[in-house]
Write an enzyme that holds these catalytic residues in place. Structure first.
Site, PDB file in Angstrom:
ATOM      1  N   ASN A 102      21.986  46.194 -76.148  1.00  0.00           N
ATOM      2  CA  ASN A 102      23.170  45.917 -77.771  1.00  0.00           C
ATOM      3  C   ASN A 102      21.991  46.503 -79.009  1.00  0.00           C
ATOM      4  OD1 ASN A 102      25.081  45.529 -79.120  1.00  0.00           O
ATOM      5  ND2 ASN A 102      25.604  43.163 -78.816  1.00  0.00           N
ATOM      6  N   GLU A 111      28.331  39.306 -70.674  1.00  0.00           N
ATOM      7  CA  GLU A 111      28.865  41.069 -70.839  1.00  0.00           C
ATOM      8  C   GLU A 111      27.023  41.704 -70.493  1.00  0.00           C
ATOM      9  OE1 GLU A 111      30.657  38.720 -74.563  1.00  0.00           O
ATOM     10  OE2 GLU A 111      31.190  42.002 -74.794  1.00  0.00           O
ATOM     11  N   ARG A 118      38.441  37.207 -89.359  1.00  0.00           N
ATOM     12  CA  ARG A 118      39.207  38.429 -89.273  1.00  0.00           C
ATOM     13  C   ARG A 118      41.087  37.591 -88.908  1.00  0.00           C
ATOM     14  NH1 ARG A 118      36.796  41.157 -84.532  1.00  0.00           N
ATOM     15  NH2 ARG A 118      34.944  41.882 -85.733  1.00  0.00           N
ATOM     16  N   ARG A 141      25.465  48.959 -74.198  1.00  0.00           N
ATOM     17  CA  ARG A 141      26.722  48.383 -74.598  1.00  0.00           C
ATOM     18  C   ARG A 141      26.832  49.793 -76.232  1.00  0.00           C
ATOM     19  NH1 ARG A 141      28.484  44.754 -79.674  1.00  0.00           N
ATOM     20  NH2 ARG A 141      30.750  44.544 -79.318  1.00  0.00           N
ATOM     21  N   HIS A 162      36.041  43.890 -76.771  1.00  0.00           N
ATOM     22  CA  HIS A 162      35.787  42.480 -75.669  1.00  0.00           C
ATOM     23  C   HIS A 162      35.687  43.725 -74.455  1.00  0.00           C
ATOM     24  CE1 HIS A 162      36.863  40.063 -78.889  1.00  0.00           C
ATOM     25  NE2 HIS A 162      35.663  40.364 -78.925  1.00  0.00           N
TER      26      HIS A 162
END
Ligand code: AMP
Length: 392
Positions: free
Chosen positions: A7, A379, A236, A88, A177
């Site tokens: 990643n 993940e 956020r 990823r 996601h």
């Protein structure tokens, strides 16, 4: 067979090395401040944590250091043991609905979609190129964050805006996601003991998103054109009236980009509490009676519950609600507050089970109309599994 998931961020690189047949994590590492002076890494292997400071002025050097230490630390005896690498990749536009072997065409598409993910896709490209330079004969697979959500129909993914924004500018809901939502959706048949199901998956981390999933297919998700949309998050805002952007810009003299930066980096838990983007700090404030911390957590719970209610109706019911990611797996008070608000849907809570953190567990009561579970996400394993499927 050893498979590595990678990643690459703009100034970081993470890897996990799996024995994929047994799904065992052999080693993992996090390389930070790549491209910035003062870079360092942590590698976890054999129950030990190895820390080292080493300058990594670019991603190519970071990958070279990573591969060198894999050998020096005895994690592999030769780089030939790494039979495939899964990356990823953040944005696959509306073209990629599943993982793919990385080809020149995929690289060109990553460039093309960089406009849609300017912080992420360029870093992903750097990561792929760096691994390719070091391991030129190893097959590489791209696992897109957006892919799982490509099954949404147009009533879910279209915005009610001028149609040309979609046809000419690629403006639509993409969702993110996806690797986590996909991983969780694959665990649900085992948990429920059936393949047909309606699920609401709550990935609650520092970023957060919910998805409505029917029989493994995403029907809707809360993040949108960018990861700014949906529920409130660590920094956020989640959904707000877009008019706020130009209003605040005109009142403060900030540019639209600066206001967007505030919405991405200074809002959410951080903005409302004025204290921290981390749930644990905000919860401490709440317990000490801080009003803004209390407001931040109440607002967070409301945004999650609002979407659960929406997806319950959209799916026409739900067999299961799953909590995952840092907050979802660990923040027992938030789970309790959310579940209490779902009492009108027949949700009951097993208070004792809800105190468990970071483990797969059913937290609804035996009489609950909807099963509610915590399922840790993975993940990295999902990326390695997809890679294995494509290269084996
Ligand atoms: P993630 O982005 O998935 O790593 O999740 C980060 C969020 O999870 C932060 O808001 C953390 O406060 C929260 N979190 C992580 N560990 C815990 C914990 N043990 N208890 C409560 N919240 C936690």
């Amino acid at each position: 067979m050893k498979i590595m998931s990678v990643n690459a961020g703009s100034s970081s690189l993470k890897f996990s090395l799996f024995d994929i047949e047994t799904e065992t994590l052999i080693a993992s590492g996090y390389f930070e401040k790549v491209t910035i002076p003062g870079s360092f890494f942590n590698i976890k292997f054999n129950g030990e944590k190895i820390y080292e400071e080493v300058e990594m002025p670019n991603h190519t050097v970071a990958v070279e250091v990573m591969l060198d230490r894999l050998i020096k630390l005895g994690i592999v005896s030769s780089l030939d043991e790494i039979e495939a690498v899964g990356h990823r990749l953040v944005h696959g536009g509306d073209k990629y609905n599943k993982s793919v072997i990385i080809t020149d065409e995929v690289m060109a598409d990553l460039e093309k979609y960089a406009d849609l993910a300017p912080l992420h896709n360029p870093a992903n490209i750097l990561g792929v190129n760096a691994v390719k330079a070091a391991l030129p004969n190893v097959p590489m697979v791209g696992v897109f964050d957006t892919a799982f959500h490509q099954t949404m129909d147009e009533t879910s993914f279209m915005y009610p805006v001028p149609y040309e924004w979609y046809t000419d500018l690629m403006v639509r809901k993409y969702g993110f996601h996806g690797t986590s939502h996909c991983y969780i959706s694959k665990q649900i048949p085992r948990i429920l003991g059936k393949e047909d199901y309606k699920a609401i998956i709550c990935h609650l981390g520092s970023g957060g998103s919910l998805s409505a999933v029917e029989n493994g297919k995403c029907i809707d998700t809360t993040m949108g054109f960018t990861p700014l949309a949906g529920i409130m998050m660590g920094t956020r805002s989640g959904d707000i009236d877009p008019s706020i952007v130009t209003y605040v810009a005109s009142k403060t003299g900030k540019s639209a980009d600066e206001v967007m930066n505030d919405l991405n980096k200074k809002s959410g838990f951080l903005g409302l509490s004025g204290k921290s983007n981390d749930f644990r700090d905000v919860n401490e404030g709440r317990l000490a009676g801080d009003e803004r911390c209390t407001l931040a957590i109440n607002k967070y719970v409301k945004t999650v519950v609002d979407y659960i209610a929406q997806y319950y109706v959209e799916l026409g019911g739900a067999d299961i609600i799953v909590f995952t990611a840092g907050l979802g797996e660990n923040a027992c008070p938030v789970r309790k507050m959310i579940m209490e608000k779902l009492a009108c849907l027949g949700v009951t809570i097993n208070e004792e089970a809800n105190e468990v953190r970071g483990e797969e567990i059913e937290i609804s009561g035996p009489d609950s109309k909807i099963k509610v579970c915590v399922v840790p996400t993975n993940e990295e394993l999902m990326i390695a599994q997809d890679t294995y499927e494509l290269v084996k």
